[in-house]
Design a protein around this motif. Structure first.
Motif, PDB file in Angstrom:
ATOM      1  N   UNK A   1     -13.523 -14.585  20.705  1.00 49.55           N
ATOM      2  CA  UNK A   1     -13.589 -14.803  19.251  1.00 49.55           C
ATOM      3  C   UNK A   1     -12.560 -13.922  18.545  1.00 49.55           C
ATOM      4  N   UNK A   2     -11.952 -14.478  17.489  1.00 49.01           N
ATOM      5  CA  UNK A   2     -10.921 -13.712  16.756  1.00 49.01           C
ATOM      6  C   UNK A   2     -11.550 -12.497  16.096  1.00 49.01           C
ATOM      7  N   UNK A   3     -10.750 -11.440  16.017  1.00 48.85           N
ATOM      8  CA  UNK A   3     -11.198 -10.217  15.349  1.00 48.85           C
ATOM      9  C   UNK A   3     -11.144 -10.449  13.837  1.00 48.85           C
ATOM     10  N   UNK A   4     -12.285 -10.484  13.188  1.00 48.23           N
ATOM     11  CA  UNK A   4     -12.291 -10.726  11.736  1.00 48.23           C
ATOM     12  C   UNK A   4     -12.578  -9.448  10.969  1.00 48.23           C
ATOM     13  N   UNK A   5     -12.402  -8.334  11.651  1.00 47.91           N
ATOM     14  CA  UNK A   5     -12.598  -7.048  10.985  1.00 47.91           C
ATOM     15  C   UNK A   5     -11.665  -6.927   9.762  1.00 47.91           C
ATOM     16  N   UNK A   6     -12.188  -6.324   8.695  1.00 46.38           N
ATOM     17  CA  UNK A   6     -11.349  -6.065   7.517  1.00 46.38           C
ATOM     18  C   UNK A   6     -10.898  -4.608   7.571  1.00 46.38           C
ATOM     19  N   UNK A   7      -9.599  -4.415   7.682  1.00 45.81           N
ATOM     20  CA  UNK A   7      -9.019  -3.064   7.662  1.00 45.81           C
ATOM     21  C   UNK A   7      -8.712  -2.706   6.217  1.00 45.81           C
ATOM     22  N   UNK A   8      -9.000  -1.439   5.849  1.00 45.25           N
ATOM     23  CA  UNK A   8      -8.910  -1.088   4.428  1.00 45.25           C
ATOM     24  C   UNK A   8      -8.413   0.340   4.234  1.00 45.25           C
ATOM     25  N   UNK A   9      -7.617   0.538   3.179  1.00 50.02           N
ATOM     26  CA  UNK A   9      -7.244   1.909   2.758  1.00 50.02           C
ATOM     27  C   UNK A   9      -7.156   1.940   1.242  1.00 50.02           C
ATOM     28  N   UNK A  10      -7.641   3.018   0.665  1.00 51.22           N
ATOM     29  CA  UNK A  10      -7.625   3.176  -0.791  1.00 51.22           C
ATOM     30  C   UNK A  10      -6.897   4.459  -1.146  1.00 51.22           C
ATOM     31  N   UNK A  11      -6.093   4.390  -2.194  1.00 56.97           N
ATOM     32  CA  UNK A  11      -5.365   5.586  -2.609  1.00 56.97           C
ATOM     33  C   UNK A  11      -5.175   5.591  -4.121  1.00 56.97           C
ATOM     34  N   UNK A  12      -4.846   6.747  -4.668  1.00 51.13           N
ATOM     35  CA  UNK A  12      -4.463   6.804  -6.076  1.00 51.13           C
ATOM     36  C   UNK A  12      -3.059   7.399  -6.159  1.00 51.13           C
ATOM     37  N   UNK A  13      -2.356   7.068  -7.237  1.00 53.53           N
ATOM     38  CA  UNK A  13      -1.068   7.719  -7.513  1.00 53.53           C
ATOM     39  C   UNK A  13      -0.987   7.971  -9.014  1.00 53.53           C
ATOM     40  N   UNK A  14      -0.476   9.134  -9.384  1.00 56.14           N
ATOM     41  CA  UNK A  14      -0.345   9.472 -10.798  1.00 56.14           C
ATOM     42  C   UNK A  14       0.961   8.932 -11.398  1.00 56.14           C
ATOM     43  N   UNK A  15       1.040   8.886 -12.725  1.00 56.26           N
ATOM     44  CA  UNK A  15       2.311   8.543 -13.373  1.00 56.26           C
ATOM     45  C   UNK A  15       3.223   9.775 -13.348  1.00 56.26           C
ATOM     46  N   UNK A  16       4.501   9.536 -13.559  1.00 54.09           N
ATOM     47  CA  UNK A  16       5.433  10.645 -13.799  1.00 54.09           C
ATOM     48  C   UNK A  16       6.211  10.299 -15.048  1.00 54.09           C
TER      49      UNK A  16
END
Ligand code: ADP
Ligand code: DP6
Ligand code: CO
Length: 356
Positions: A1-16
């Motif tokens: 069966x196909x791998x249906x895992x959801x890979x995820x990363x969350x980040x923030x970045x400030x303005x300059x």
């Protein structure tokens, strides 16, 4: 069966917010600038982008997607595509070197991103936005790239974004290589080198600007004679003076260069044919307010700067917070929609919130 895992990363970045402005491209395809620039990255507890990148075989056939502030946004633009391509190439290299890694590079990407401040209003949303996008995908792909290498990729999304990869005081060196491999950001001083620095952001208008930065600078390059003088003498001089002012923590010098460079940039906009006006009457009232604060104090305590929009950012030192914020609170209601005072330089690079 196909791998249906959801890979995820969350980040923030400030303005300059630049104190020596980037305005002009020498190569629009690679997003290479006509001049170096220098900015202060603001703390991400203030104005920031929050971005989550996911990929999964379960998205097969759906293509890449980007949801910006809850609305579907076009990902087919050359700049977004350049970022996706560069990040995928790096993941492919990693997967070839480590065959046990999951094959993520070929999976559709889903980006969900939100700015906690007005988008496309001259408050550097493209800077925080593309820095966060690149960082989120780099985290998702577990890339070993340094912040410098990521700044090269973020630059291709939006020039100013390369500087939001770093905290503190950041220069974008224009470089001189045709392939752009030396056009990247570097930290000239950490926030801790001058920790008293603060900014107040005056939101004169949260509306989307009439002329985007990308289009405005291309019109300026094509039509302004004054612009040639700016890139030949004004900016190199301002860069040298600004780096010296930061090294010496000389606020009066920092302030003068900041205000002169903002004025010079808006003068080239007025010299563009037809002219571009980003500042309005309320912006000009903010300039006068800064002048009167400084005159009253008998020394330089505040410095204004305006990006490509009517909103003012005023730099000051913590010890002068009372004088500066007091004056600006009294002009609230006179056309200013909102403000955020006491914003300090970011002490870190774009932070990982979560990566799985
Ligand atoms: P600003 O002065 O806000 O930087 P620009 O004209 O330079 O305005 O860029 C605005 C554009 O940047 C938006 O129309 C959008 O394409 C892009 N942008 C803004 N925020 C994000 C984000 N969080 N993620 C991806 N792209 C973004
Ligand atoms: C006035 O980085 O938004 O804010 O590279 O076309 O996306 P693109 O432009 P962008 O331009 C920023 C212009 C500025 C000055 C600055 O941030 O240095
Ligand atoms: Co921008």
């Amino acid at each position: 069966m196909a791998d249906t895992k959801v890979y995820r990363a969350t980040t923030t970045a400030p303005v300059n917010i630049a104190v020596v402005k980037y305005w002009g491209k020498r190569d629009a395809k690679l997003n290479l600038p006509t001049n170096s620039s220098l900015s202060v990255t603001l703390s991400q507890s203030d104005l920031r982008t929050l971005t989550t990148a996911t990929c999964s075989a379960a998205y097969a056939g759906q293509g890449d997607s980007l949801l910006l502030n809850g609305e579907a946004s076009d990902v087919s633009g050359a700049r977004t595509q350049a970022c996706f391509r560069a990040l995928r190439e790096r993941r492919i290299a990693l997967e070839s070197a480590n065959p046990s890694l999951p094959k993520l590079a070929g999976l559709p990407l889903r980006i969900v991103t939100e700015n906690n401040f007005p988008t496309a209003a001259g408050l550097a949303s493209s800077a925080a936005g593309f820095a966060a996008l690149v960082r989120a995908i780099a985290d998702l792909y577990e890339l070993p790239d340094t912040p410098s290498q990521l700044s090269l990729i973020a630059r291709q999304g939006s020039g100013s974004a390369c500087r939001s990869v770093f905290g503190g005081y950041v220069a974008w060196r224009m470089g001189d290589k045709a392939d752009g491999s030396d056009s990247l950001a570097e930290q000239v001083a950490p926030a801790s080198a001058w920790p008293e620095m603060r900014a107040v952001v005056l939101v004169v208008s949260a509306a989307k600007k009439g002329v985007s930065s990308t289009s405005g600078m291309q019109q300026t390059v094509a039509t302004s004679g004054l612009f040639q003088e700016r890139i030949r003498t004004v900016v190199p001089d301002n860069m040298a003076k600004m780096e010296a002012a930061i090294a010496a923590q000389d606020f009066a010098a920092f302030a003068e260069v900041t205000m002169r460079d903002s004025n010079s940039f808006h003068a080239t906009c007025a010299d563009t044919y037809p002219p571009i006006f980003y500042m309005n009457d309320v912006s000009r009232a903010a300039v006068r307010a800064v002048e009167s604060i400084n005159a009253k104090a008998g020394r330089t305590v505040a410095a204004y700067t305006f990006d490509a929009g009517p909103n003012a950012v005023v730099y000051y030192l913590e010890k002068d917070a009372g004088i500066v914020l007091g004056t600006f609170s009294s002009i609230l209601g006179a056309g200013v929609d909102g403000w955020k005072g006491g914003v300090s330089p970011s002490t870190e690079q774009a932070a990982d919130v979560d990566a799985t």
